[in-house]
Motif scaffolding. Structure first.
Motif, mmCIF file in Angstrom:
data_model
loop_
_atom_site.group_PDB
_atom_site.id
_atom_site.type_symbol
_atom_site.label_atom_id
_atom_site.label_comp_id
_atom_site.label_asym_id
_atom_site.label_seq_id
_atom_site.Cartn_x
_atom_site.Cartn_y
_atom_site.Cartn_z
ATOM 1 N N LYS A 41 37.840 56.810 10.944
ATOM 2 C CA LYS A 41 37.851 55.518 10.273
ATOM 3 C C LYS A 41 37.578 54.433 11.291
ATOM 4 C CE LYS A 41 40.597 52.536 7.252
ATOM 5 N NZ LYS A 41 41.894 52.355 6.546
ATOM 6 N N THR A 87 31.291 55.260 6.409
ATOM 7 C CA THR A 87 31.313 54.911 7.827
ATOM 8 C C THR A 87 29.925 54.484 8.278
ATOM 9 O OG1 THR A 87 30.765 57.140 8.655
ATOM 10 C CG2 THR A 87 33.078 56.695 8.158
ATOM 11 N N GLU A 92 33.796 61.014 2.736
ATOM 12 C CA GLU A 92 34.438 60.219 3.784
ATOM 13 C C GLU A 92 33.399 59.579 4.705
ATOM 14 O OE1 GLU A 92 37.180 62.801 5.757
ATOM 15 O OE2 GLU A 92 38.093 63.460 3.887
ATOM 16 N N THR A 140 40.627 62.514 10.231
ATOM 17 C CA THR A 140 39.554 61.720 9.634
ATOM 18 C C THR A 140 39.049 60.695 10.646
ATOM 19 O OG1 THR A 140 41.207 60.228 8.688
ATOM 20 C CG2 THR A 140 40.364 61.961 7.263
#
Length: 566
Positions: free
Chosen positions: A418, A282, A278, A416
Motif C-alpha cells: 500500500k 497501486t 489489490e 500487502t
C-alpha cells in the motif's frame, strides 16, 4: 549491574553501526550488465543455490553487508535485532492479540546481511515431522518422505554439520528429567545447532571459505523485475539500487528470488505480480494475477518469565560477559558465549487427532527481565506499563521462559503493498482453536514444573497476574486465554507468502518446479514457498528446498537445455 549491561549494549550497537558504515563505503559493483543467473538474497537458500548451480556466471545481490567474526558469538544474537543487520519489520496492529505490546504490533526481526536471517537466528537445526511435507513436491496421495524429502535433508545436513548445544545450565537437565518423570520418552531433546567450534556458522561462511567465484554485490536493494518487451510473461532481469544509484542487470537463464517470506513477495508485488484487485489500486503496472502475500503463517508463542526459580543459572548478562567466559570461547570454543538462548526443545501431539505434532516447546534459561529493560523490552515491543508492572519487579529474581509454541496455526495472515509500503498482517489468534492449543501447552508446562526434578530448583509459576488479566481467576482457562492474547509473541518463523503447489491450484504462486506460475525465467526458493509451516525451525527446511531446487534445475537442463539470448 544495570549500568554495566547498558554500556555493553550501547557499545555493541555502536560497533555494529560502524561495521555497517564501512559496508556502505565499499565500492563493489557489477562488472557487466548480463549474467546467466541472478540470485536475490545471500541467506541459506541463496548461498546453497549459488554453490550448486551448474554455472559460474552468477550474480548474487544482497541488501545488507558483511558482518564480522565478533557477531558470530552466539550469545550476542539479541544485540543484532533492531541493528543495521535487521530489516526490523513490524506487523500492523493486531485486534485479537499482542495486547501487551506497543500499538499491539509484533516486531519481526529478519537478517539483512551476508548470510541472511542465519546471521541472527537461533541456529537450531530441526527437520520437523515427516508429515509436515506431504503435498509439497507431489500430490498428497503420492507422497513418499524417503523419496521426496529425506535425500535433500541428508545433503543439506552433510553440508551444515549441525552439532549438539555445548553449554547448558542445570535447568536443561532438570527439565529433561522432569519430562521423563511425567512420562514423555523422546519428545524433548537438547537442540542441534549450526555451529563450528562454538561459533555461529552458515552457508555464507562455507562459500567464503571455499572462495566461491560468483560475483557478489552487497548493500543492493532490488526494486523490481524487468520483463521482455515482446513477452510480458518472461523476466529478463531486474533493477536494483545501491548508494543512491539505480542499475539494470539482465539474466539470460533465470532470476532466483531468495529474499525471504517478506522480501520475496515485496519484489513480486512491486513488479506487478500479485492479486489483481489489490495491485490495480497501486502505481505498479499489473502483470500477473497470483495470490502473492496470502497464506502467511508463523509459529506463535508466549511464556516470557513464566517460571521462577530459587536457584541461579549463571546466564544473566553480568554473569555471562566475564573474562573467563571470553577465554572459554576464544580458546576452547566453549562456555556460556556459545549459548544460543534455547537449551531444550520438545514436540508433542496433544490430541492424537492427527499423525503430526501440534505443540512445540522451547526452554530458555533467562527471561526478558534479565537485562533490566535495556534491550529485550525494546526488541519485543513490550508496553511501558506492562513492563513496569510485570517484568521490572523480576530483575533481581531468577526467572526463566518455557515457551509453548503453536506449530500449525489455523489463522492465516497476509502481506500487502500500500503506497509502496509493505503491510504485514499475520492475523494472530483470529481462530479460537489457536488460543485453546497454546493454553493446552501452558497446562503441560504447569504439570512439568511440578515434577521432582523441577521442584528441586524451586520452580513455580510466576504468581503476578499479567496486566490486563487481573479480573480473571489466576491460572484459570479464562486467565490463560487472556494471557495468551496479551503476551502474543512471534517465534520468528514466517512462511508461506508465495505458496508452492500445482499450476492449476488457485492458491499457489509457485509450481512444484519453483517457477512462478505463468512467468518464464523467474523462480522462488525460500521460506515463502512453504505451503504450510514445518514443525521445527524452518532453516533446515529452507536448506532442503534449495537442494531440491538444484535437483529440479539440473533435471530440467538435461531434458530441455535453455539458451535464451537477451
Amino acid at each position: 549491574m544495570t549500568l554495566r549491561v547498558y554500556l555493553f549494549v550501547f557499545k555493541s550497537r555502536g560497533y555494529i553501526h560502524i561495521v555497517n558504515i564501512f559496508n556502505q563505503m565499499s565500492s563493489d559493483g557489477v562488472t557487466k550488465y548480463k549474467y546467466e543467473y541472478i540470485i536475490v538474497g545471500a541467506g541459506t537458500a541463496g548461498q546453497t543455490i549459488a554453490a550448486g548451480l551448474p554455472s559460474k556466471d552468477v550474480l548474487i545481490l544482497e541488501a545488507g553487508g558483511y558482518t564480522t567474526s565478533l557477531l558470530d558469538i552466539p550469545i550476542l544474537t539479541p544485540i543484532l535485532q533492531k541493528s543495521d543487520f535487521d530489516w526490523s519489520y513490524e506487523t500492523v496492529p493486531q485486534p485479537n492479540s499482542c495486547l501487551g505490546l506497543r500499538q499491539q504490533r509484533s516486531r519481526w526481526p529478519m537478517g539483512k546481511g551476508y548470510g541472511g536471517s542465519q546471521i541472527l537466528n537461533n541456529m537450531i537445526w530441526n527437520v520437523g515431522h515427516h508429515e509436515d511435507y506431504r503435498g509439497w513436491f507431489s500430490p498428497e496421495e503420492d507422497y513418499n518422505y524417503e523419496r521426496d524429502i529425506l535425500p535433500y535433508f541428508r545433503e543439506s545436513e552433510a553440508e551444515h554439520q549441525p552439532t549438539i548445544l555445548k553449554h547448558r545450565t542445570k535447568l536443561a537437565e532438570a527439565f529433561m528429567n522432569a519430562t521423563k518423570e511425567y512420562g514423555y520418552d523422546d519428545s524433548f531433546k537438547v537442540p542441534h545447532l549450526t555451529q563450528r567450534n562454538g561459533k555461529r556458522w552458515n552457508m555464507a561462511h562455507e562459500n567464503h571459505e571455499n572462495n566461491l567465484s560468483h560475483h557478489l554485490v552487497l548493500n543492493a536493494f532490488v526494486m523490481h523485475l524487468l520483463f521482455d518487451r515482446t513477452s510480458i510473461n518472461r523476466v529478463t532481469g531486474l533493477v536494483y539500487e545501491k548508494n543512491g544509484f539505480e542499475f539494470e542487470i539482465l539474466a539470460t537463464k533465470g532470476v532466483i528470488l531468495s529474499a525471504g517470506a517478506i522480501g520475496t513477495p515485496l519484489i513480486l508485488l512491486s513488479s506487478g505480480i500479485g492479486p489483481k484487485k489489490e495491485l490495480i489500486n497501486t502505481t505498479v503496472t499489473f502483470r500477473k494475477d497470483l495470490p502473492v502475500g496470502h497464506n502467511l503463517q508463523d509459529h506463535v508463542t508466549t511464556g516470557l518469565d513464566l517460571i521462577l526459580l530459587n536457584d541461579t543459572l549463571g546466564m544473566r548478562p553480568w554473569e555471562v560477559f566475564t573474562l573467563n567466559s571470553f577465554y572459554q570461547y576464544f580458546v576452547n570454543g566453549d562456555g556460556p558465549l556459545t549459548m544460543n538462548g534455547c537449551e531444550v526443545v520438545g514436540f508433542l501431539n496433544s490430541t492424537n487427532k492427527s499423525k503430526n505434532w501440534d505443540l512445540g516447546f522451547m526452554v530458555l534459561p533467562i527471561g526478558a527481565s534479565a537485562d533490566a529493560g535495556i534491550h529485550f523490552k525494546q526488541i519485543l515491543n513490550i508496553k511501558d506499563n506492562t513492563w513496569s508492572q510485570y517484568f521490572d519487579p523480576l530483575t533481581s529474581q531468577q526467572s526463566v521462559s518455557i515457551l509453548p509454541i503453536l506449530l500449525h496455526p489455523k489463522s492465516r495472515g497476509q502481506i500487502t503493498l500500500k503506497d509502496d509500503v509493505i503491510l504485514i498482517d499475520p492475523k494472530y489468534l483470529t481462530h479460537e482453536d489457536d488460543v485453546d492449543l497454546i493454553v493446552t501447552g501452558i497446562r503441560i508446562i504447569e504439570q512439568l514444573i511440578e515434577m521432582p526434578s523441577m521442584r528441586r530448583l524451586g520452580a513455580e509459576l510466576n504468581p503476578k497476574p499479567f496486566p490486563g488479566c487481573e479480573n480473571y481467576e489466576f491460572a484459570s482457562n479464562a486467565y490463560w486465554k487472556c494471557y495468551v492474547r496479551h503476551l502474543t509473541l512471534t517465534a520468528f518463523h514466517p512462511v508461506g507468502t508465495c505458496k508452492m503447489g500445482s499450476s492449476d491450484d488457485q492458491s499457489s504462486v509457485v509450481n512444484r518446479e519453483f517457477q512462478v506460475i505463468g512467468i518464464e525465467n523467474l523462480f522462488v526458493v525460500d521460506a515463502s514457498v512453504m505451503p504450510n509451516l514445518p514443525s521445527g525451525n524452518p532453516n533446515a527446511a529452507v536448506a532442503m528446498l534449495a537442494k531440491k531446487f538444484l535437483s529440479v534445475l539440473l533435471q530440467s537442463h538435461r531434458e530441455k537445455p535453455t539458451n535464451y539470448d537477451i
